[in-house]
Design a protein around this motif. Structure first.
Motif, PDB file in Angstrom:
ATOM      1  N   GLY A 112       0.823  -1.202   0.000  1.00  0.00           N
ATOM      2  CA  GLY A 112       0.000   0.000   0.000  1.00  0.00           C
ATOM      3  C   GLY A 112       0.854   1.248   0.000  1.00  0.00           C
ATOM      4  O   GLY A 112       2.045   1.214   0.320  1.00  0.00           O
ATOM      5  N   CYS A 141       3.336   2.237   8.190  1.00  0.00           N
ATOM      6  CA  CYS A 141       2.528   1.985   6.991  1.00  0.00           C
ATOM      7  C   CYS A 141       2.461   0.487   6.697  1.00  0.00           C
ATOM      8  O   CYS A 141       1.390  -0.038   6.384  1.00  0.00           O
ATOM      9  N   GLU A 173      -0.963  -1.663   6.578  1.00  0.00           N
ATOM     10  CA  GLU A 173      -1.391  -2.346   5.349  1.00  0.00           C
ATOM     11  C   GLU A 173      -1.552  -3.849   5.565  1.00  0.00           C
ATOM     12  O   GLU A 173      -2.487  -4.456   5.056  1.00  0.00           O
ATOM     13  N   GLU A 203      -5.287  -5.318   4.987  1.00  0.00           N
ATOM     14  CA  GLU A 203      -5.517  -6.189   3.840  1.00  0.00           C
ATOM     15  C   GLU A 203      -5.648  -7.660   4.196  1.00  0.00           C
ATOM     16  O   GLU A 203      -6.334  -8.399   3.499  1.00  0.00           O
TER      17      GLU A 203
END
Length: 192
Positions: free
Chosen positions: A80, A92, A96, A100
């Motif tokens: 991502g 991050c 992600e 996900e």
């Protein structure tokens, strides 16, 4: 290190072509090393992360997702983009992976950086490995995001890379990292 100054192009002017939610397109006029000029069109991208999630049984987590520009379902590692400029890349990657796949990880290792399309984009993708995975059972996909999560052996992934089922650049790069890490040729520094 070699002196590369004879290869460097210098910006003379810049024109914004498009600014969207994700992409920002520019056309620059540059002075070439031989004194001539040329134009360079490129996309400014905020940057991204990709995660190689290692399950305790030796398998890896992957995703199947329809990618509109190429009009096909692609096999990929979770990934991502950075949400804000300067966002911490490990934060991050953790976000992600959870969003996900529904998984969190006890340990993380930064492997490297890849530039997937150097001819027309500034995009840089940080490669992270995650292990000690715990399935929280709840994904939180972005609006409009639809994907399947599945696991495969590293050998299956390598075969899919060889036979053309996997063509995504970040996943191909991560498969190379995975192969070398598992063979002991490349080492990672794990942290909690």
């Amino acid at each position: 290190m070699a002196d590369d100054s004879h290869l460097v192009e210098h910006r003379l002017g810049s024109e914004e072509l498009f600014k969207g939610r994700l992409l920002h397109a520019w056309r620059d006029t540059v002075k070439l090393p031989d004194g001539g000029t040329a134009t360079r069109e490129y996309i400014v991208h905020p940057g991204a992360v990709v995660i190689v999630p290692l399950l305790d049984d030796g398998r890896v987590l992957l995703e199947r997702q329809f990618r509109y520009p190429v009009q096909q379902v692609m096999i990929e590692f979770p990934a991502g983009k950075l949400d804000v400029p300067g966002e911490d890349k490990l934060a991050c990657a953790k976000r992600e992976l959870l969003e996900e796949t529904g998984y969190t990880a006890r340990e993380w290792a930064h492997a490297g950086v890849l530039h997937p399309v150097i001819s027309y984009s500034t995009e840089a993708i940080d490669i992270w490995f995650a292990r000690g995975l715990v399935d929280g059972g709840q994904r939180n996909l972005d609006h409009g995001e639809h994907l399947d999560v599945f696991s495969a052996t590293p050998q299956e992934l390598a075969q899919w890379c060889r036979d053309g089922r996997v063509t995504d650049a970040k996943t191909l790069s991560c498969a190379l990292w995975l192969q070398n890490v598992l063979a002991g040729a490349w080492t990672l520094e794990w942290r909690s």
